[in-house]
Design a protein around this motif. Sequence first.
Motif, PDB file in Angstrom:
ATOM      1  N   ILE A  62      -5.578  -8.378-105.656  1.00 51.38           N
ATOM      2  CA  ILE A  62      -6.002  -7.719-106.895  1.00 51.38           C
ATOM      3  C   ILE A  62      -7.379  -7.092-106.753  1.00 51.38           C
ATOM      4  O   ILE A  62      -7.652  -6.051-107.353  1.00 51.38           O
ATOM      5  N   LEU A  63      -8.241  -7.697-105.955  1.00 49.58           N
ATOM      6  CA  LEU A  63      -9.565  -7.109-105.727  1.00 49.58           C
ATOM      7  C   LEU A  63      -9.454  -5.863-104.850  1.00 49.58           C
ATOM      8  O   LEU A  63     -10.127  -4.859-105.109  1.00 49.58           O
ATOM      9  N   ASP A  64      -8.596  -5.913-103.842  1.00 47.74           N
ATOM     10  CA  ASP A  64      -8.359  -4.719-103.024  1.00 47.74           C
ATOM     11  C   ASP A  64      -7.758  -3.597-103.874  1.00 47.74           C
ATOM     12  O   ASP A  64      -8.095  -2.422-103.696  1.00 47.74           O
ATOM     13  N   TYR A  65      -6.886  -3.953-104.804  1.00 46.49           N
ATOM     14  CA  TYR A  65      -6.305  -2.975-105.715  1.00 46.49           C
ATOM     15  C   TYR A  65      -7.420  -2.282-106.515  1.00 46.49           C
ATOM     16  O   TYR A  65      -7.418  -1.062-106.681  1.00 46.49           O
ATOM     17  N   ALA A  66      -8.360  -3.072-107.022  1.00 47.25           N
ATOM     18  CA  ALA A  66      -9.465  -2.498-107.790  1.00 47.25           C
ATOM     19  C   ALA A  66     -10.298  -1.555-106.920  1.00 47.25           C
ATOM     20  O   ALA A  66     -10.653  -0.456-107.354  1.00 47.25           O
ATOM     21  N   VAL A  67     -10.584  -1.962-105.694  1.00 49.76           N
ATOM     22  CA  VAL A  67     -11.351  -1.111-104.774  1.00 49.76           C
ATOM     23  C   VAL A  67     -10.605   0.200-104.529  1.00 49.76           C
ATOM     24  O   VAL A  67     -11.177   1.289-104.649  1.00 49.76           O
ATOM     25  N   GLN A  68      -9.336   0.112-104.194  1.00 50.17           N
ATOM     26  CA  GLN A  68      -8.533   1.300-103.876  1.00 50.17           C
ATOM     27  C   GLN A  68      -8.417   2.250-105.054  1.00 50.17           C
ATOM     28  O   GLN A  68      -8.277   3.458-104.875  1.00 50.17           O
ATOM     29  N   ASN A  69      -8.475   1.710-106.270  1.00 46.66           N
ATOM     30  CA  ASN A  69      -8.324   2.526-107.467  1.00 46.66           C
ATOM     31  C   ASN A  69      -9.659   2.817-108.159  1.00 46.66           C
ATOM     32  O   ASN A  69      -9.684   3.299-109.284  1.00 46.66           O
ATOM     33  N   GLN A  70     -10.744   2.497-107.465  1.00 43.98           N
ATOM     34  CA  GLN A  70     -12.109   2.756-107.938  1.00 43.98           C
ATOM     35  C   GLN A  70     -12.342   2.175-109.333  1.00 43.98           C
ATOM     36  O   GLN A  70     -12.872   2.836-110.224  1.00 43.98           O
ATOM     37  N   LEU A  71     -11.924   0.928-109.517  1.00 40.68           N
ATOM     38  CA  LEU A  71     -12.090   0.224-110.781  1.00 40.68           C
ATOM     39  C   LEU A  71     -13.170  -0.842-110.652  1.00 40.68           C
ATOM     40  O   LEU A  71     -13.252  -1.520-109.622  1.00 40.68           O
ATOM     41  N   LYS A  72     -13.973  -0.999-111.674  1.00 43.97           N
ATOM     42  CA  LYS A  72     -14.894  -2.135-111.745  1.00 43.97           C
ATOM     43  C   LYS A  72     -14.100  -3.332-112.240  1.00 43.97           C
ATOM     44  O   LYS A  72     -13.131  -3.204-112.984  1.00 43.97           O
ATOM     45  N   PRO A  78     -12.195 -17.911-113.960  1.00 41.74           N
ATOM     46  CA  PRO A  78     -13.134 -18.613-113.081  1.00 41.74           C
ATOM     47  C   PRO A  78     -12.712 -18.597-111.603  1.00 41.74           C
ATOM     48  O   PRO A  78     -13.569 -18.565-110.722  1.00 41.74           O
ATOM     49  N   PHE A  79     -11.407 -18.621-111.337  1.00 43.96           N
ATOM     50  CA  PHE A  79     -10.934 -18.600-109.946  1.00 43.96           C
ATOM     51  C   PHE A  79     -11.286 -17.264-109.291  1.00 43.96           C
ATOM     52  O   PHE A  79     -11.737 -17.230-108.149  1.00 43.96           O
ATOM     53  N   VAL A  80     -11.108 -16.170-110.016  1.00 48.38           N
ATOM     54  CA  VAL A  80     -11.439 -14.849-109.478  1.00 48.38           C
ATOM     55  C   VAL A  80     -12.942 -14.744-109.257  1.00 48.38           C
ATOM     56  O   VAL A  80     -13.400 -14.273-108.210  1.00 48.38           O
ATOM     57  N   LYS A  81     -13.736 -15.203-110.234  1.00 60.11           N
ATOM     58  CA  LYS A  81     -15.189 -15.136-110.083  1.00 60.11           C
ATOM     59  C   LYS A  81     -15.639 -15.968-108.884  1.00 60.11           C
ATOM     60  O   LYS A  81     -16.482 -15.527-108.098  1.00 60.11           O
ATOM     61  N   PRO A  88     -18.780 -11.742-100.617  1.00 58.52           N
ATOM     62  CA  PRO A  88     -19.740 -10.760-101.138  1.00 58.52           C
ATOM     63  C   PRO A  88     -19.311  -9.304-100.993  1.00 58.52           C
ATOM     64  O   PRO A  88     -19.851  -8.442-101.676  1.00 58.52           O
ATOM     65  N   GLU A  89     -18.322  -9.022-100.166  1.00 56.21           N
ATOM     66  CA  GLU A  89     -17.861  -7.646-100.030  1.00 56.21           C
ATOM     67  C   GLU A  89     -17.270  -7.111-101.331  1.00 56.21           C
ATOM     68  O   GLU A  89     -17.179  -5.891-101.532  1.00 56.21           O
ATOM     69  N   TYR A  90     -16.875  -8.015-102.244  1.00 51.02           N
ATOM     70  CA  TYR A  90     -16.324  -7.592-103.524  1.00 51.02           C
ATOM     71  C   TYR A  90     -17.375  -7.553-104.640  1.00 51.02           C
ATOM     72  O   TYR A  90     -17.097  -7.068-105.729  1.00 51.02           O
ATOM     73  N   GLN A  91     -18.553  -8.052-104.397  1.00 54.58           N
ATOM     74  CA  GLN A  91     -19.568  -8.120-105.435  1.00 54.58           C
ATOM     75  C   GLN A  91     -20.001  -6.749-105.970  1.00 54.58           C
ATOM     76  O   GLN A  91     -20.282  -6.626-107.166  1.00 54.58           O
ATOM     77  N   PRO A  92     -20.019  -5.687-105.157  1.00 56.74           N
ATOM     78  CA  PRO A  92     -20.416  -4.384-105.707  1.00 56.74           C
ATOM     79  C   PRO A  92     -19.494  -3.841-106.803  1.00 56.74           C
ATOM     80  O   PRO A  92     -19.900  -2.971-107.562  1.00 56.74           O
ATOM     81  N   ILE A  93     -18.270  -4.362-106.917  1.00 58.29           N
ATOM     82  CA  ILE A  93     -17.361  -3.886-107.972  1.00 58.29           C
ATOM     83  C   ILE A  93     -17.280  -4.864-109.141  1.00 58.29           C
ATOM     84  O   ILE A  93     -16.609  -4.594-110.123  1.00 58.29           O
TER      85      ILE A  93
END
Length: 101
Positions: A62-72, A78-81, A88-93
């Motif tokens: 789901i995080l890769d999906y957000a990156v690929q679709n340029q979504l914040k 809590p599990f996702v957070k 940390p590679e996902y922290q910028p989004i």
Amino acid sequence: MTASELPEVTLNEAAHRFELHVDGHTAVEVFERFPGGIAYLHTIVPKALEGRGVGSKLVRHILDYAVQNQLKVRPDCPFVKAYIDKHPEYQPISLAHGATL
């Protein structure tokens, strides 16, 4: 079955969730969209699938999906957070980690 051997995650847009079907069970991530982003609300992994990397595979997808679709990402779950805290590679989004819309 290792995490890399798990089936692919599917997007069920009508139900507002991502799904991972394994051995007759379904792990899900419930989401809602908002302008410029996606909120991940709740991760559900059936007890029968716990400890097999199912939750981590689902969240990574789901995080890769957000990156690929340029979504914040708004990680309400809590599990996702916690996953973003450890990757940390996902922290910028992540809005919880200082990203802005």
